[in-house]
Design an enzyme around this catalytic site. Structure first.
Site: not given
Length: 300
Positions: A242-245, A269, A280
């Protein structure tokens, strides 16, 4: 600040392992978790926690706990009036995470595949009133095409997160304001591993701005004239899911708040990095006060 997310809603099954399995290999998980995910739902929660008014357009199963998922999104303060309930099962994702925070993800679309163009057109009023529309490619490509064209009709800015990467008709690119592939997706879209060349190829296809997410290296931006490398911020990465989300949601929020692009990249960033510090998908998405506290800490 109104942001409409059109995309996937999943149930995530996450296993923590020492190392990612190789072909034919079986590994033992040290922990296991079931949670709400899907790129669309993740981006909706992220944008809401960062301060936006958020509308979710997506699809879930009617009888397999899909309604409980939507109640959870609603409890976050997200408008879920654009969610379709179907007889198909809710989409799901099988996620494996190693001890360095790297992951592999297998997605079964389920109800997400039932999100068709007619449902988007039915909710055109939501899109018309938005500042930004964010889309991904975990829903049918035809639906994405309809949504970007409708957004352009109403002069609403479009961010396309082309994940998972698939061939996009050339005509669609001209309706996209910002496209946000990671390095792998950029190569799949353009056929080149050179970030600058790949980004410029997307500009030539008609995209206004390209942001390539580079993981622990930060992000790269170009509009065909200006280019910016924005460095990543140091954190203790546990899970990159979910980092990209959250990055995509943060870009939309930052631009809605009239940050310049350099500040928007830095803000995104930070949001993406903070997301990797917890296990999660939605459980890891940071609230605005966490982001601001971290920004102050970095400045010091």
């Amino acid at each position: 600040m109104k942001i409409v997310i059109i995309g996937s809603i999943n149930r995530d099954y996450t296993a923590q392992v020492k190392k990612l399995p190789e072909k034919g290999e079986t590994v033992i998980a040290s922990s296991y978790k079931i949670s709400i995910g899907g790129k669309g739902a993740n981006q909706a929660v992220a944008a809401k926690r960062l301060g936006a008014q958020v509308y979710m357009i997506g699809a879930v199963g009617n009888s397999d706990g899909g309604r409980d998922i939507i109640k959870k999104l609603e409890s976050e303060g997200i408008d879920v009036s654009g969610v379709l309930f179907t007889e198909e099962v809710t989409g799901n994702a099988m996620i494996t995470i190693d001890e360095l925070g790297f992951n592999t993800i297998v997605v079964y679309p389920g109800a997400n595949a039932k999100l068709d163009s007619s449902w988007i057109e039915r909710h055109s009023k939501i899109i018309e009133e938005a500042d930004f529309v964010i889309l991904q490619l975990e829903i049918p490509l035809e639906t994405v095409e309809t949504a970007v064209k409708l957004s352009k009709k109403y002069n609403v800015k479009v961010i396309l997160n082309p994940a998972p990467a698939k061939e996009i008709p050339d005509e669609v690119y001209k309706y996209i304001d910002i496209i946000t592939p990671n390095e792998v997706e950029l190569t799949q879209l353009t056929g080149t591993t050179d970030i600058k060349d790949g980004a410029n190829m997307l500009i030539e296809k008609g995209v206004s701005e390209v942001i390539v997410t580079l993981g622990e290296k930060g992000s790269y931006y170009t509009n065909g004239q200006e280019e910016i490398f924005s460095e990543a911020v140091p954190v203790n990465t546990i899970d990159s899911t979910a980092a990209g989300d959250s990055f995509n949601a943060a870009i939309a929020v930052a631009l809605c708040e009239n940050m310049n692009i350099k500040s928007a990249l830095n803000f995104a960033n930070i949001v993406g990095a903070l997301t990797t510090t917890k296990m999660g998908a939605q459980d890891s998405l940071p609230y605005r006060d966490e982001v601001e506290s971290f920004r102050i800490k970095l400045q010091k």
